[in-house]
Design a protein around this motif. Structure first.
Motif, PDB file in Angstrom:
ATOM      1  N   LEU A   1       0.813  -1.213   0.000  1.00 28.94           N
ATOM      2  CA  LEU A   1       0.000   0.000   0.000  1.00 28.94           C
ATOM      3  C   LEU A   1       0.849   1.266   0.000  1.00 28.94           C
ATOM      4  O   LEU A   1       0.535   2.234  -0.694  1.00 28.94           O
ATOM      5  CB  LEU A   1      -0.943   0.000   1.208  1.00 28.94           C
ATOM      6  CG  LEU A   1      -1.858   1.204   1.350  1.00 28.94           C
ATOM      7  CD1 LEU A   1      -2.753   1.365   0.131  1.00 28.94           C
ATOM      8  CD2 LEU A   1      -2.680   1.088   2.615  1.00 28.94           C
ATOM      9  N   GLU A   2       1.936   1.273   0.752  1.00 29.96           N
ATOM     10  CA  GLU A   2       2.800   2.458   0.829  1.00 29.96           C
ATOM     11  C   GLU A   2       3.386   2.795  -0.544  1.00 29.96           C
ATOM     12  O   GLU A   2       3.415   3.963  -0.951  1.00 29.96           O
ATOM     13  CB  GLU A   2       3.921   2.219   1.841  1.00 29.96           C
ATOM     14  CG  GLU A   2       4.809   3.432   2.053  1.00 29.96           C
ATOM     15  CD  GLU A   2       5.865   3.166   3.115  1.00 29.96           C
ATOM     16  OE1 GLU A   2       7.033   3.499   2.857  1.00 29.96           O
ATOM     17  OE2 GLU A   2       5.510   2.631   4.181  1.00 29.96           O
ATOM     18  N   THR A   3       3.836   1.792  -1.267  1.00 36.50           N
ATOM     19  CA  THR A   3       4.395   2.010  -2.604  1.00 36.50           C
ATOM     20  C   THR A   3       3.328   2.509  -3.568  1.00 36.50           C
ATOM     21  O   THR A   3       3.540   3.466  -4.312  1.00 36.50           O
ATOM     22  CB  THR A   3       5.035   0.714  -3.140  1.00 36.50           C
ATOM     23  OG1 THR A   3       6.070   0.308  -2.244  1.00 36.50           O
ATOM     24  CG2 THR A   3       5.609   0.905  -4.531  1.00 36.50           C
TER      25      THR A   3
ATOM     26  N   VAL B   1       3.243   6.116  -5.547  1.00 38.10           N
ATOM     27  CA  VAL B   1       3.097   6.210  -6.999  1.00 38.10           C
ATOM     28  C   VAL B   1       1.871   7.047  -7.360  1.00 38.10           C
ATOM     29  O   VAL B   1       1.909   7.882  -8.265  1.00 38.10           O
ATOM     30  CB  VAL B   1       3.029   4.804  -7.646  1.00 38.10           C
ATOM     31  CG1 VAL B   1       2.635   4.887  -9.114  1.00 38.10           C
ATOM     32  CG2 VAL B   1       4.369   4.093  -7.496  1.00 38.10           C
ATOM     33  N   ALA B   2       0.779   6.866  -6.618  1.00 35.69           N
ATOM     34  CA  ALA B   2      -0.440   7.650  -6.869  1.00 35.69           C
ATOM     35  C   ALA B   2      -0.167   9.141  -6.668  1.00 35.69           C
ATOM     36  O   ALA B   2      -0.616   9.973  -7.457  1.00 35.69           O
ATOM     37  CB  ALA B   2      -1.565   7.177  -5.960  1.00 35.69           C
ATOM     38  N   THR B   3       0.570   9.479  -5.622  1.00 36.56           N
ATOM     39  CA  THR B   3       0.923  10.878  -5.374  1.00 36.56           C
ATOM     40  C   THR B   3       1.756  11.420  -6.525  1.00 36.56           C
ATOM     41  O   THR B   3       1.514  12.524  -7.023  1.00 36.56           O
ATOM     42  CB  THR B   3       1.680  11.011  -4.039  1.00 36.56           C
ATOM     43  OG1 THR B   3       0.823  10.564  -2.986  1.00 36.56           O
ATOM     44  CG2 THR B   3       2.119  12.441  -3.782  1.00 36.56           C
TER      45      THR B   3
ATOM     46  N   ALA C   1      -0.650  17.234 -12.896  1.00 37.78           N
ATOM     47  CA  ALA C   1      -0.730  18.682 -12.704  1.00 37.78           C
ATOM     48  C   ALA C   1       0.386  19.385 -13.471  1.00 37.78           C
ATOM     49  O   ALA C   1       0.170  20.425 -14.095  1.00 37.78           O
ATOM     50  CB  ALA C   1      -0.660  19.017 -11.222  1.00 37.78           C
ATOM     51  N   TRP C   2       1.583  18.820 -13.438  1.00 35.91           N
ATOM     52  CA  TRP C   2       2.709  19.421 -14.155  1.00 35.91           C
ATOM     53  C   TRP C   2       2.468  19.398 -15.654  1.00 35.91           C
ATOM     54  O   TRP C   2       2.699  20.400 -16.338  1.00 35.91           O
ATOM     55  CB  TRP C   2       4.002  18.682 -13.805  1.00 35.91           C
ATOM     56  CG  TRP C   2       5.174  19.215 -14.557  1.00 35.91           C
ATOM     57  CD1 TRP C   2       5.877  20.345 -14.283  1.00 35.91           C
ATOM     58  CD2 TRP C   2       5.759  18.643 -15.733  1.00 35.91           C
ATOM     59  NE1 TRP C   2       6.874  20.512 -15.222  1.00 35.91           N
ATOM     60  CE2 TRP C   2       6.820  19.483 -16.116  1.00 35.91           C
ATOM     61  CE3 TRP C   2       5.489  17.512 -16.490  1.00 35.91           C
ATOM     62  CZ2 TRP C   2       7.614  19.217 -17.230  1.00 35.91           C
ATOM     63  CZ3 TRP C   2       6.273  17.243 -17.592  1.00 35.91           C
ATOM     64  CH2 TRP C   2       7.325  18.090 -17.953  1.00 35.91           C
ATOM     65  N   LEU C   3       1.997  18.259 -16.174  1.00 33.25           N
ATOM     66  CA  LEU C   3       1.734  18.175 -17.609  1.00 33.25           C
ATOM     67  C   LEU C   3       0.666  19.182 -18.034  1.00 33.25           C
ATOM     68  O   LEU C   3       0.799  19.827 -19.072  1.00 33.25           O
ATOM     69  CB  LEU C   3       1.299  16.752 -17.989  1.00 33.25           C
ATOM     70  CG  LEU C   3       2.401  15.706 -17.981  1.00 33.25           C
ATOM     71  CD1 LEU C   3       1.808  14.305 -18.142  1.00 33.25           C
ATOM     72  CD2 LEU C   3       3.421  15.979 -19.071  1.00 33.25           C
ATOM     73  N   GLU C   4      -0.379  19.325 -17.234  1.00 37.37           N
ATOM     74  CA  GLU C   4      -1.415  20.298 -17.544  1.00 37.37           C
ATOM     75  C   GLU C   4      -0.862  21.715 -17.536  1.00 37.37           C
ATOM     76  O   GLU C   4      -1.215  22.528 -18.379  1.00 37.37           O
ATOM     77  CB  GLU C   4      -2.575  20.205 -16.554  1.00 37.37           C
ATOM     78  CG  GLU C   4      -3.450  19.014 -16.767  1.00 37.37           C
ATOM     79  CD  GLU C   4      -4.568  18.905 -15.751  1.00 37.37           C
ATOM     80  OE1 GLU C   4      -4.574  19.664 -14.753  1.00 37.37           O
ATOM     81  OE2 GLU C   4      -5.440  18.049 -15.951  1.00 37.37           O
TER      82      GLU C   4
END
Length: 96
Positions: free
Chosen positions: A31-33, A37-39, A46-49
């Motif tokens: 779950l931590e990994t 990755v989700a974060t 957001a960066w791509l947008e």
């Protein structure tokens, strides 16, 4: 962890095969990994947008302008900025 009886979510149906392999490998991680990755994916989105470049620029905006996408009060805008001599010029266009 308690089994709630819910099924594992299915990946989107229109991905390339290598992405299915990546998602399958990710589903076997802790779950931590997966959370990390989700974060990262959220930050990447957001960066791509914010750095997205449109294939066509407004007539009065040079192609060398930098482009940012931002959202204000639920409305998305494309913000163009460029330099003309010593002046910084900009134009904001609402996205449809």
């Amino acid at each position: 962890m308690t089994d709630t009886g819910s099924e594992r979510p299915a990946p989107p149906g229109d991905l390339d095969a290598d992405l299915y392999d990546l998602l399958e490998a990710l589903s076997k991680r802790d779950l931590e990994t997966v959370s990390a990755v989700a974060t990262y994916v959220t930050e990447l989105e957001a960066w791509l947008e914010s750095t997205e470049r449109d294939a066509t620029y407004p007539d009065d905006v040079p192609e060398r302008a930098t482009v940012s996408v931002m959202e204000v009060a639920g409305t998305s805008y494309r913000y163009y900025q460029w330099r003309e001599g010593d002046e910084i010029r900009s134009k904001t266009v609402e996205l449809e």
